[in-house]
Write an enzyme that holds these catalytic residues in place. Structure first.
Site, PDB file in Angstrom:
ATOM      1  N   ARG A  29       2.270  28.721  24.220  1.00  0.00           N
ATOM      2  CA  ARG A  29       2.097  27.503  23.419  1.00  0.00           C
ATOM      3  C   ARG A  29       2.304  26.269  24.291  1.00  0.00           C
ATOM      4  O   ARG A  29       1.558  25.303  24.210  1.00  0.00           O
ATOM      5  CB  ARG A  29       3.070  27.516  22.238  1.00  0.00           C
ATOM      6  CG  ARG A  29       2.617  28.346  21.032  1.00  0.00           C
ATOM      7  CD  ARG A  29       2.256  29.789  21.374  1.00  0.00           C
ATOM      8  NE  ARG A  29       1.866  30.576  20.225  1.00  0.00           N
ATOM      9  CZ  ARG A  29       2.623  31.517  19.675  1.00  0.00           C
ATOM     10  NH1 ARG A  29       3.826  31.796  20.179  1.00  0.00           N
ATOM     11  NH2 ARG A  29       2.172  32.202  18.645  1.00  0.00           N
TER      12      ARG A  29
ATOM     13  N   ASP B 253       2.348  42.724  17.367  1.00  0.00           N
ATOM     14  CA  ASP B 253       2.781  42.076  16.124  1.00  0.00           C
ATOM     15  C   ASP B 253       1.633  41.353  15.429  1.00  0.00           C
ATOM     16  O   ASP B 253       0.641  40.985  16.043  1.00  0.00           O
ATOM     17  CB  ASP B 253       3.906  41.079  16.417  1.00  0.00           C
ATOM     18  CG  ASP B 253       3.467  39.970  17.362  1.00  0.00           C
ATOM     19  OD1 ASP B 253       2.812  40.297  18.378  1.00  0.00           O
ATOM     20  OD2 ASP B 253       3.768  38.791  17.101  1.00  0.00           O
ATOM     21  N   GLU B 254       1.809  41.144  14.148  1.00  0.00           N
ATOM     22  CA  GLU B 254       0.961  40.278  13.331  1.00  0.00           C
ATOM     23  C   GLU B 254      -0.535  40.535  13.524  1.00  0.00           C
ATOM     24  O   GLU B 254      -1.318  39.608  13.723  1.00  0.00           O
ATOM     25  CB  GLU B 254       1.294  38.807  13.617  1.00  0.00           C
ATOM     26  CG  GLU B 254       2.716  38.438  13.220  1.00  0.00           C
ATOM     27  CD  GLU B 254       3.044  36.980  13.454  1.00  0.00           C
ATOM     28  OE1 GLU B 254       3.829  36.419  12.675  1.00  0.00           O
ATOM     29  OE2 GLU B 254       2.529  36.393  14.431  1.00  0.00           O
TER      30      GLU B 254
ATOM     31  N   TRP C 113      12.173  42.092  14.947  1.00  0.00           N
ATOM     32  CA  TRP C 113      12.228  40.648  14.682  1.00  0.00           C
ATOM     33  C   TRP C 113      12.128  40.317  13.201  1.00  0.00           C
ATOM     34  O   TRP C 113      12.645  39.288  12.758  1.00  0.00           O
ATOM     35  CB  TRP C 113      11.130  39.918  15.459  1.00  0.00           C
ATOM     36  CG  TRP C 113       9.738  40.069  14.924  1.00  0.00           C
ATOM     37  CD1 TRP C 113       8.876  41.100  15.153  1.00  0.00           C
ATOM     38  CD2 TRP C 113       9.037  39.151  14.074  1.00  0.00           C
ATOM     39  NE1 TRP C 113       7.686  40.890  14.503  1.00  0.00           N
ATOM     40  CE2 TRP C 113       7.750  39.697  13.833  1.00  0.00           C
ATOM     41  CE3 TRP C 113       9.365  37.928  13.491  1.00  0.00           C
ATOM     42  CZ2 TRP C 113       6.800  39.064  13.035  1.00  0.00           C
ATOM     43  CZ3 TRP C 113       8.414  37.287  12.694  1.00  0.00           C
ATOM     44  CH2 TRP C 113       7.149  37.854  12.476  1.00  0.00           C
TER      45      TRP C 113
ATOM     46  N   TYR D  64      16.072  33.386  16.397  1.00  0.00           N
ATOM     47  CA  TYR D  64      14.915  32.582  16.790  1.00  0.00           C
ATOM     48  C   TYR D  64      15.382  31.148  17.031  1.00  0.00           C
ATOM     49  O   TYR D  64      15.537  30.359  16.097  1.00  0.00           O
ATOM     50  CB  TYR D  64      13.823  32.644  15.713  1.00  0.00           C
ATOM     51  CG  TYR D  64      12.836  33.783  15.926  1.00  0.00           C
ATOM     52  CD1 TYR D  64      13.233  34.968  16.540  1.00  0.00           C
ATOM     53  CD2 TYR D  64      11.512  33.674  15.525  1.00  0.00           C
ATOM     54  CE1 TYR D  64      12.344  36.007  16.744  1.00  0.00           C
ATOM     55  CE2 TYR D  64      10.612  34.711  15.722  1.00  0.00           C
ATOM     56  CZ  TYR D  64      11.033  35.878  16.330  1.00  0.00           C
ATOM     57  OH  TYR D  64      10.144  36.904  16.534  1.00  0.00           O
ATOM     58  N   PHE D  65      15.577  30.818  18.293  1.00  0.00           N
ATOM     59  CA  PHE D  65      16.167  29.534  18.652  1.00  0.00           C
ATOM     60  C   PHE D  65      15.184  28.371  18.550  1.00  0.00           C
ATOM     61  O   PHE D  65      15.548  27.227  18.823  1.00  0.00           O
ATOM     62  CB  PHE D  65      16.751  29.599  20.066  1.00  0.00           C
ATOM     63  CG  PHE D  65      18.035  30.385  20.173  1.00  0.00           C
ATOM     64  CD1 PHE D  65      18.566  31.052  19.079  1.00  0.00           C
ATOM     65  CD2 PHE D  65      18.713  30.460  21.383  1.00  0.00           C
ATOM     66  CE1 PHE D  65      19.747  31.775  19.180  1.00  0.00           C
ATOM     67  CE2 PHE D  65      19.901  31.172  21.497  1.00  0.00           C
ATOM     68  CZ  PHE D  65      20.422  31.831  20.398  1.00  0.00           C
TER      69      PHE D  65
ATOM     70  N   TRP E 102      10.324  30.322  20.877  1.00  0.00           N
ATOM     71  CA  TRP E 102       8.890  30.074  20.728  1.00  0.00           C
ATOM     72  C   TRP E 102       8.647  28.575  20.857  1.00  0.00           C
ATOM     73  O   TRP E 102       9.405  27.767  20.328  1.00  0.00           O
ATOM     74  CB  TRP E 102       8.408  30.597  19.375  1.00  0.00           C
ATOM     75  CG  TRP E 102       8.684  32.059  19.191  1.00  0.00           C
ATOM     76  CD1 TRP E 102       9.707  32.623  18.492  1.00  0.00           C
ATOM     77  CD2 TRP E 102       7.937  33.139  19.750  1.00  0.00           C
ATOM     78  NE1 TRP E 102       9.642  33.994  18.570  1.00  0.00           N
ATOM     79  CE2 TRP E 102       8.557  34.340  19.338  1.00  0.00           C
ATOM     80  CE3 TRP E 102       6.797  33.218  20.559  1.00  0.00           C
ATOM     81  CZ2 TRP E 102       8.084  35.597  19.704  1.00  0.00           C
ATOM     82  CZ3 TRP E 102       6.323  34.473  20.917  1.00  0.00           C
ATOM     83  CH2 TRP E 102       6.953  35.637  20.493  1.00  0.00           C
ATOM     84  N   THR E 103       7.571  28.202  21.544  1.00  0.00           N
ATOM     85  CA  THR E 103       7.474  26.813  22.000  1.00  0.00           C
ATOM     86  C   THR E 103       6.371  25.989  21.343  1.00  0.00           C
ATOM     87  O   THR E 103       5.882  25.023  21.919  1.00  0.00           O
ATOM     88  CB  THR E 103       7.301  26.778  23.529  1.00  0.00           C
ATOM     89  OG1 THR E 103       6.096  27.480  23.887  1.00  0.00           O
ATOM     90  CG2 THR E 103       8.492  27.398  24.227  1.00  0.00           C
ATOM     91  N   GLU E 104       5.981  26.341  20.120  1.00  0.00           N
ATOM     92  CA  GLU E 104       4.998  25.504  19.436  1.00  0.00           C
ATOM     93  C   GLU E 104       5.428  24.036  19.425  1.00  0.00           C
ATOM     94  O   GLU E 104       4.606  23.137  19.629  1.00  0.00           O
ATOM     95  CB  GLU E 104       4.806  25.986  17.991  1.00  0.00           C
ATOM     96  CG  GLU E 104       4.031  27.283  17.860  1.00  0.00           C
ATOM     97  CD  GLU E 104       4.930  28.504  17.831  1.00  0.00           C
ATOM     98  OE1 GLU E 104       4.497  29.546  17.322  1.00  0.00           O
ATOM     99  OE2 GLU E 104       6.082  28.412  18.327  1.00  0.00           O
TER     100      GLU E 104
END
Length: 534
Positions: free
Chosen positions: A148, A314-315, A381, A406-407, A456-458
């Protein structure tokens, strides 16, 4: 006078005793670091570099120096057989660290670093203590998403240093996703020519208030990857690479549309977040696709010596396979009764590729769907259910439930920085988490390999924001994964925090002040610098 409660080491050691209330070891220009064998050199070099960088003191490394005014690093028998165990003794004339193997010496050095004055003045000395210590879990991980938003190699190294300073031993590097492919694959150069770049990024919280229309991207060359792997290995950190398949593949499909279930439809690297089930981002089951996966995984394994390779899993939105005549025909020909079994087929193919080189796969808990690959490990997760199921089946498990690990989520209900939507993951909720579910028997619990947090870096586009989301929660996580469950105590941990925040200041790291704000405390009364805005 020094007493045990005044000695703040995070993560908390198994046993710590103050041996003298008055005597302190003073590191000065004449202090020598003595690695008794070449295997002790990584620990010696790390300590030397740390003292030079943060205290301006350059010590000599000399294996043949006498033990007076010295820091001795020795491979020798310690009582614990756990990998990473060490014994530590500091007194007026020297510091002695011994361990059964090199990683233990390195962790002993981290405890010495925690005993150094956070004021930056070495003349204040190191307390006289005796420590016997070892980790509770053998997997102590931290993740970073670079798809991301990508970060420079120098910062990846700094991130690894932060992990090392907390006695963490796995860096989970999320290298591919819908929003960008971040690793050079020589057999498929278009992945970085096309898949590494997107033509814009949404503005604000999903679904966004618009698009910035700015080309964004980048990737790591194979030489840069090797450099990172070596750097981590010197800090006894395994780099766990993740190549996400068979979903989250929009960057792949923008590069190679023929690997899609809709090859004739135009595709581009994703510019938004949360596109699961909204856009077709799954691979089509075909010989060409499986050959591509093999090419990629073979090059990845040549770069990363880790026992495990993370293959995502995943997903995967099943609707795209349901709507694909090619996928349905493939399922019929291979006796797959539903799309879950098709997903499992992808995972089994990846496992066979990886197993051929003596490696194993790990994936997100969705790889349980349709039947778990024989030698796979599971990263749980979506809560803890997947981890429980895998452990009961005798598979290694890493616990990383999004509700606590989830940080990228806010650090308080009144967070003043843009973060992922959802519940706040406060410092105490991280600290009070235990990776071993109560539902498991003692034997089943032995399959809980450890835990990790994910970043996660969105909404994390710069390194200051990375650190803002990381600290102080990484410090809490390190104690969850290292310290004995019975010795962990939230009140005791809080007493260690002022020193730890001052250590962040010494590192010139950014951090969140939400812990103080939630308790209506003034950080300045603790002598802390004002955290930078993120």
């Amino acid at each position: 006078m020094v007493v045990a409660q005044d000695v703040a080491i995070i993560p908390k050691p198994v046993k710590l005793q103050v041996t003298s209330a008055k005597d302190r070891f003073i590191i000065d220009q004449e202090t020598t670091i003595i690695p008794e064998t070449v295997d002790a050199m990584p620990a010696a070099e790390f300590l030397k570099d740390y003292l030079k960088k943060y205290y301006g003191k350059e010590l000599t490394i000399n294996p043949r120096h006498n033990s007076f005014n010295a820091i001795l690093l020795k491979l020798d028998k310690v009582d614990s057989k756990v990998v990473g165990a060490y014994d530590f003794r500091s007194k007026k004339n020297n510091v002695q660290i011994k361990a059964n193997e090199p990683s233990g010496l390195f962790y002993g050095v981290q405890s010495l670093i925690q005993l150094l004055p956070v004021s930056g003045r070495l003349e204040e000395g190191v307390a006289s203590v005796s420590i016997s210590d070892y980790p509770r879990f053998q997997y102590r991980g931290m993740h970073l998403d670079v798809s991301r938003h990508i970060f420079p190699v120098d910062y990846i190294k700094k991130y690894i240093d932060y992990l090392a300073l907390h006695k963490m031993n796995v860096f989970h590097w999320h290298l591919t996703d819908d929003q960008g492919w971040r690793i050079e694959i020589k057999k498929h150069p278009k992945l970085t020519e096309v898949g590494a770049w997107r033509n814009g990024t949404i503005i604000g919280l999903f679904p966004g208030t618009g698009n910035d229309s700015l080309r964004y991207g980048g990737y790591y060359t194979q030489e840069e990857v090797k450099e990172v792997v070596r750097y981590a290995a010197d800090r006894f950190i395994t780099v766990l690479p993740e190549i996400d398949i068979p979903g989250h593949c929009m960057a792949v499909l923008a590069t190679y549309p023929e690997l899609s279930t809709t090859p004739n439809e135009p595709k581009q690297v994703a510019q938004t977040w949360g596109i699961y089930n909204r856009q077709n981002n799954v691979l089509v089951p075909s010989e060409k696709t499986f050959a591509f996966i093999e090419d990629v995984l073979n090059e990845v394994m040549d770069l990363f010596p880790s026992e495990y390779i993370h293959i995502g899993g995943d997903e995967c939105a099943k609707k795209w396979w349901q709507e694909s005549a090619v996928s349905q025909q493939f399922m019929k020909e291979h006796g797959l009764k539903d799309e879950k079994e098709l997903q499992s087929y992808f995972i089994h193919q990846a496992e066979m590729i990886v197993n051929k080189k003596g490696r194993k796969i790990i994936g997100w808990n969705e790889i349980l769907e349709g039947g778990l690959a024989p030698n796979a490990a599971v990263m749980s997760w979506q809560g803890i259910k997947g981890g429980i199921t895998a452990a009961k089946q005798g598979h290694p498990v890493v616990m990383t439930p999004s509700s606590q690990m989830y940080f990228n989520h806010m650090q308080s209900a009144k967070e003043d920085s843009l973060t992922a939507a959802g519940k706040a993951i406060t410092l105490d909720s991280v600290y009070l988490y235990d990776p071993v579910p109560a539902e498991l028997t003692a034997k089943e619990s032995s399959y809980i390999w450890g835990g990790q947090a994910c970043l996660w870096t969105e909404y994390i586009s710069n390194t200051a924001k990375v650190e803002y989301m990381l600290f102080p929660r990484l410090s809490a996580l390190s104690e969850v994964l290292w310290s004995p469950k019975e010795s962990r105590n939230w009140e005791s941990f809080q007493k260690s925090l002022p020193s730890q925040f001052k250590r962040y200041d010494l590192w010139q790291a950014n951090y969140s002040l939400e812990y103080f704000k939630a308790r209506k405390l003034d950080p300045s009364t603790y002598g802390l610098q004002k955290a930078r805005k993120s």
